[in-house]
Design an enzyme around this catalytic site. Sequence first.
Site, PDB file in Angstrom:
ATOM      1  N   CYS A  15       1.439  -2.195  15.959  1.00 46.02           N
ATOM      2  CA  CYS A  15       1.306  -1.931  14.523  1.00 46.02           C
ATOM      3  C   CYS A  15       0.771  -3.162  13.795  1.00 46.02           C
ATOM      4  O   CYS A  15       1.302  -4.261  13.966  1.00 46.02           O
ATOM      5  CB  CYS A  15       2.680  -1.546  13.976  1.00 46.02           C
ATOM      6  SG  CYS A  15       2.701  -1.286  12.191  1.00 46.02           S
ATOM      7  N   CYS A  37       6.407  -6.858   7.631  1.00 47.40           N
ATOM      8  CA  CYS A  37       7.517  -6.264   8.378  1.00 47.40           C
ATOM      9  C   CYS A  37       7.985  -7.259   9.422  1.00 47.40           C
ATOM     10  O   CYS A  37       7.188  -8.002   9.981  1.00 47.40           O
ATOM     11  CB  CYS A  37       7.044  -4.977   9.064  1.00 47.40           C
ATOM     12  SG  CYS A  37       8.357  -4.074   9.918  1.00 47.40           S
ATOM     13  N   CYS A  63       3.261   8.507   1.181  1.00 46.54           N
ATOM     14  CA  CYS A  63       3.844   7.578   2.147  1.00 46.54           C
ATOM     15  C   CYS A  63       4.010   6.233   1.441  1.00 46.54           C
ATOM     16  O   CYS A  63       3.041   5.651   0.972  1.00 46.54           O
ATOM     17  CB  CYS A  63       2.901   7.483   3.347  1.00 46.54           C
ATOM     18  SG  CYS A  63       3.434   6.287   4.562  1.00 46.54           S
ATOM     19  N   CYS A  94      -1.451   5.803  10.267  1.00 50.02           N
ATOM     20  CA  CYS A  94      -0.218   5.183  10.777  1.00 50.02           C
ATOM     21  C   CYS A  94      -0.542   3.869  11.475  1.00 50.02           C
ATOM     22  O   CYS A  94      -1.424   3.816  12.323  1.00 50.02           O
ATOM     23  CB  CYS A  94       0.458   6.084  11.798  1.00 50.02           C
ATOM     24  SG  CYS A  94       0.989   7.639  11.142  1.00 50.02           S
ATOM     25  N   CYS A 131       6.608  -4.663  16.149  1.00 52.09           N
ATOM     26  CA  CYS A 131       6.155  -3.692  17.150  1.00 52.09           C
ATOM     27  C   CYS A 131       4.713  -4.077  17.526  1.00 52.09           C
ATOM     28  O   CYS A 131       3.891  -4.325  16.645  1.00 52.09           O
ATOM     29  CB  CYS A 131       6.187  -2.274  16.585  1.00 52.09           C
ATOM     30  SG  CYS A 131       7.833  -1.762  16.054  1.00 52.09           S
ATOM     31  N   GLU A 141       0.817  -1.205   0.000  1.00 50.30           N
ATOM     32  CA  GLU A 141       0.000   0.000   0.000  1.00 50.30           C
ATOM     33  C   GLU A 141       0.860   1.268   0.000  1.00 50.30           C
ATOM     34  O   GLU A 141       1.957   1.271   0.539  1.00 50.30           O
ATOM     35  CB  GLU A 141      -0.899  -0.013   1.246  1.00 50.30           C
ATOM     36  CG  GLU A 141      -1.811  -1.240   1.253  1.00 50.30           C
ATOM     37  CD  GLU A 141      -2.677  -1.375   2.501  1.00 50.30           C
ATOM     38  OE1 GLU A 141      -2.635  -0.483   3.367  1.00 50.30           O
ATOM     39  OE2 GLU A 141      -3.382  -2.387   2.601  1.00 50.30           O
TER      40      GLU A 141
HETATM   41  N1  SAH Z   1       9.275   0.765  10.235  1.00 51.18           N
HETATM   42  C1  SAH Z   1       9.462   2.187  10.114  1.00 51.18           C
HETATM   43  C2  SAH Z   1       8.571   2.773   9.063  1.00 51.18           C
HETATM   44  C3  SAH Z   1       7.099   2.746   9.392  1.00 51.18           C
HETATM   45  S1  SAH Z   1       6.638   4.315   9.903  1.00 51.18           S
HETATM   46  C4  SAH Z   1       9.254   2.846  11.468  1.00 51.18           C
HETATM   47  O1  SAH Z   1       8.710   2.205  12.362  1.00 51.18           O
HETATM   48  O2  SAH Z   1       9.645   3.982  11.639  1.00 51.18           O
HETATM   49  C5  SAH Z   1       5.153   4.057  10.721  1.00 51.18           C
HETATM   50  C6  SAH Z   1       5.013   4.989  11.916  1.00 51.18           C
HETATM   51  O3  SAH Z   1       3.705   4.793  12.482  1.00 51.18           O
HETATM   52  C7  SAH Z   1       6.013   4.668  13.000  1.00 51.18           C
HETATM   53  O4  SAH Z   1       6.446   5.853  13.608  1.00 51.18           O
HETATM   54  C8  SAH Z   1       5.181   3.863  14.004  1.00 51.18           C
HETATM   55  O5  SAH Z   1       5.696   3.979  15.307  1.00 51.18           O
HETATM   56  C9  SAH Z   1       3.824   4.499  13.855  1.00 51.18           C
HETATM   57  N2  SAH Z   1       2.713   3.604  14.168  1.00 51.18           N
HETATM   58  C10 SAH Z   1       2.643   2.280  14.004  1.00 51.18           C
HETATM   59  N3  SAH Z   1       1.440   1.813  14.390  1.00 51.18           N
HETATM   60  C11 SAH Z   1       0.733   2.883  14.807  1.00 51.18           C
HETATM   61  C12 SAH Z   1      -0.594   3.067  15.283  1.00 51.18           C
HETATM   62  N4  SAH Z   1      -1.417   2.034  15.426  1.00 51.18           N
HETATM   63  N5  SAH Z   1      -0.997   4.307  15.588  1.00 51.18           N
HETATM   64  C13 SAH Z   1      -0.173   5.369  15.414  1.00 51.18           C
HETATM   65  N6  SAH Z   1       1.084   5.252  14.950  1.00 51.18           N
HETATM   66  C14 SAH Z   1       1.533   4.031  14.660  1.00 51.18           C
END
Ligand code: SAH
Length: 380
Positions: free
Chosen positions: A138, A131, A124, A353, A135, A111
């Site tokens: 996510c 991945c 984006c 995000c 985390c 996406e």
């Molecule tokens: N793997 C890289 C690139 C992805 S960026 C990284 O983690 O930086 C995606 C961003 O969204 C990251 O800052 C992550 O911490 C944030 N994120 C992930 N899940 C989220 C959620 N459910 N709500 C808000 N932010 C989230």
Amino acid sequence: MSEAARTGIRVSRRMSDDRGRVDLKSMDREAVERFMVDELGQTVTRARLVFQWMWHRGARTFAEMQGVPKALRRQLEERCYISFLEPDQVLKSVDGTIKYVWRLEDGHLIESVLIPEVQRTTLCMSSQVGCAMACTFCVTGDLGLKRNLKPSEIANQALQVARQLPEGERITNLVLMGMGEPLHNLPNLVGALSICLDDFALNFSHRRVTVSTVGLVPKMAELAAALPVNLAVSINATTEEQRREIMPLTRKYSLAEVIEACRNFPLPSGKRITFEYVMFRGFNDTIEDAERLFRLLDGIPAKVNLIPYNENPGRDLKAPDHADVKAFQDYFMSRSKACHVRTTRGLDINAACGQLGKGRGQAVEDTWLEDARRIAGLSN
Ligand code: SAH
């Protein structure tokens, strides 16, 4: 001689099609030049013309490359192909955010999300299918890592979305904040970004390209050595214990090591590192957290990006209270440290995000999908 030895780039199975032809779009300009000079006996100027046709003018076939001699076009046709992503869905949010779901050659879906704002339009982009970072908050992490995207699959997201924008509009900023951990796919990321930055291709300024990482410590310096793009670090917590709880990678690279790598990051003057901080209610949303973050960032040219958690099912993490986000922000602002609250965009189409890979939304924009298919050469 193997294809890899001939072209000087690593060609995986997926970089050639069923006729054994290589994806010419997975080579950056230097690699195309090397290939066309060494293998096809062409000049650098011709190689640039072909590269420009693919990436600047969005050519779908060699046949349409006017100015490239017919015999060369035929030669290219025999050895190479021009890859495109197949648009599977285009979803438009009530807030104007547009999510593109692309189907890859092997059927996987990835996406990209286009976020129009008053002053800029940001795309984006994804760097991997799924991945590996896991985390806890996510949903992309739930998928696990299926595979790395090749350079063309990353850069094609920008090319194809850019070509779909209405007259007079353009993508101003690129962020690698979609599916995947970009630094976990560094060689292909660097290949793709060189195409994004190349004036013979997508011609983005390095000031407007940002790579976001969970903090893959050894790869941070490697990125800086390869390209002058902006760095964002998803910091999300302020103690080792707290960070380990939500970001398992902390067991391998501690919070202290991530901060140290940021401190040593060779920042050009005037640039700052963005620290993303997802806020969860009752977990990392207090003034004590703000104080600790402030202290951690001491001496680093930094700006903080607060991201209110977008709730995902199956977790007991909660979105923060607005007042706590505001208080956290005020703590930084009153100490003259830049701190921005990221507005949630595209929630209704699972484009916000941490929601990529979550599934399909409802708001299908058929005309955009049709248009995207036409750009990819799938319909007329
Ligand atoms: N793997 C890289 C690139 C992805 S960026 C990284 O983690 O930086 C995606 C961003 O969204 C990251 O800052 C992550 O911490 C944030 N994120 C992930 N899940 C989220 C959620 N459910 N709500 C808000 N932010 C989230």
